[in-house]
Design an enzyme around this catalytic site. Sequence first.
Site, PDB file in Angstrom:
ATOM      1  N   ARG A 130       0.853  -1.195   0.000  1.00  9.73           N
ATOM      2  CA  ARG A 130       0.000   0.000   0.000  1.00  9.73           C
ATOM      3  C   ARG A 130       0.888   1.244   0.000  1.00  9.73           C
ATOM      4  NH1 ARG A 130      -5.643  -1.433   3.177  1.00  9.73           N
ATOM      5  NH2 ARG A 130      -6.445  -2.641   1.424  1.00  9.73           N
ATOM      6  N   SER A 156      -8.521  -2.972  -2.216  1.00  5.88           N
ATOM      7  CA  SER A 156      -9.295  -1.741  -2.075  1.00  5.88           C
ATOM      8  C   SER A 156     -10.465  -1.703  -3.044  1.00  5.88           C
ATOM      9  CB  SER A 156      -8.394  -0.522  -2.292  1.00  5.88           C
ATOM     10  OG  SER A 156      -7.472  -0.382  -1.229  1.00  5.88           O
ATOM     11  N   TYR A 184      -2.698  -1.130   7.552  1.00  2.00           N
ATOM     12  CA  TYR A 184      -3.552  -2.179   8.092  1.00  2.00           C
ATOM     13  C   TYR A 184      -3.618  -2.056   9.614  1.00  2.00           C
ATOM     14  CZ  TYR A 184      -3.142  -4.496   3.563  1.00  2.00           C
ATOM     15  OH  TYR A 184      -3.188  -4.799   2.218  1.00  2.00           O
ATOM     16  N   ASP A 211      -4.336  -1.935  -6.544  1.00  2.00           N
ATOM     17  CA  ASP A 211      -4.738  -2.564  -5.288  1.00  2.00           C
ATOM     18  C   ASP A 211      -6.108  -3.244  -5.408  1.00  2.00           C
ATOM     19  OD1 ASP A 211      -5.316  -3.254  -2.684  1.00  2.00           O
ATOM     20  OD2 ASP A 211      -4.977  -1.258  -1.843  1.00  2.00           O
ATOM     21  N   GLN A 223      -1.484   2.336  -5.737  1.00  5.96           N
ATOM     22  CA  GLN A 223      -2.896   2.454  -5.380  1.00  5.96           C
ATOM     23  C   GLN A 223      -3.821   1.963  -6.485  1.00  5.96           C
ATOM     24  OE1 GLN A 223      -3.446   6.547  -4.242  1.00  5.96           O
ATOM     25  NE2 GLN A 223      -2.904   6.174  -2.111  1.00  5.96           N
TER      26      GLN A 223
END
Length: 374
Positions: free
Chosen positions: A122, A133, A230, A130, A127
Amino acid sequence: MAVKIAVLKEAAGENRVSATPETAKKFAALGALVAVENGAGEGASVPDSDYEAAGATVGDRQSTLTGADIILGVQGPDPAAIEVAKPGAWIVASLSPFAERARVDAYAARGFEALAMELMPRITRAQSMDILSSQSNLAGYKAVVLAASEYGRAFPMMMTAAGTVSAARAFVMGVGVAGLQAIATARRLGAQVSATDVRSATKEQIQSLGAKPIFVENVEGIEGEGSGGYATEMSGEYQRAQAELVSGHIAKQDIVITTALIPGRAAPRLISDAQLATMRRGSVIVDLAAEAGGNVEGAVAGETVVRHGVKIIGASNVAGRLAADASALFSRNLYNFLSAFWDKDSNRPILDEEIGDAIRLTRDGKVVHPRLLG
């Protein structure tokens, strides 16, 4: 020679697809040959003809895999189902390496280079790659919709000539991507929403969505923030304080959405059977961590069970229930990943160490990821 990218039809129960006509066309523009297995997009309402119109070839599994340099999937393919693929081919998918270690070993034995997209670091430049997400965002939305469909009352307050219907009270536990979307969705449906998380930094995010933050106070030095954004496991002191706080709050809730996950570990237990017994009959809980052992005592992955009059939905593959949108986002994640490393001279992707080492499970016949070697 052009790189061949194979797009497989997923196993039964998985409706998503790892490439859409949009991304197939983009891969072709990079100079890749895209081969799609017959019916790969059916579950996401994408016909074979759309892939052909985008420049891909469509055929059976053997022709799709023969000569493939990169194999795309949503879930990791069964090693026996891709035996015709050549050694050295990349497998790019969600591979569940900690739960499916035997499959990882089989990939290594066959000489595949397995890249687990859920281990994507991350960091800012990753991004757009990902998958956690993109899929969690949809899962958070769908969790609230599932709860609304099972709840025997209305979500919004309604003032009628026959009297007033009170707004439902919804509580979101775990304020990551899924939790934030769950808050927003429950608010749009008219519920009174509250939320909690072990990371104190999420309090402002909760408030920004119009929900009430429920946080443990007077337990200092516990931020709950792990690497990569996280959550981490909390101390015993924090867990006891949180359990006491939640017990008093949960008894007043109609809807609870739990989203807490720790990568590579069993889901933390957030709601005990004793806490369930304090909730009023007809309440609904959606446990988005059911496949990882569950945040709720008694949750069963893929099933809805009733305990103390409370419905517990053990949600599984929730994003897959929105297959068209989930596939569009997932496939863009894969395209963004591969295209970011596309080398124009060799006409193929070449991974750098930071991202390559983070997601690579196997290489040259061996399991190489540090977390699988300990």
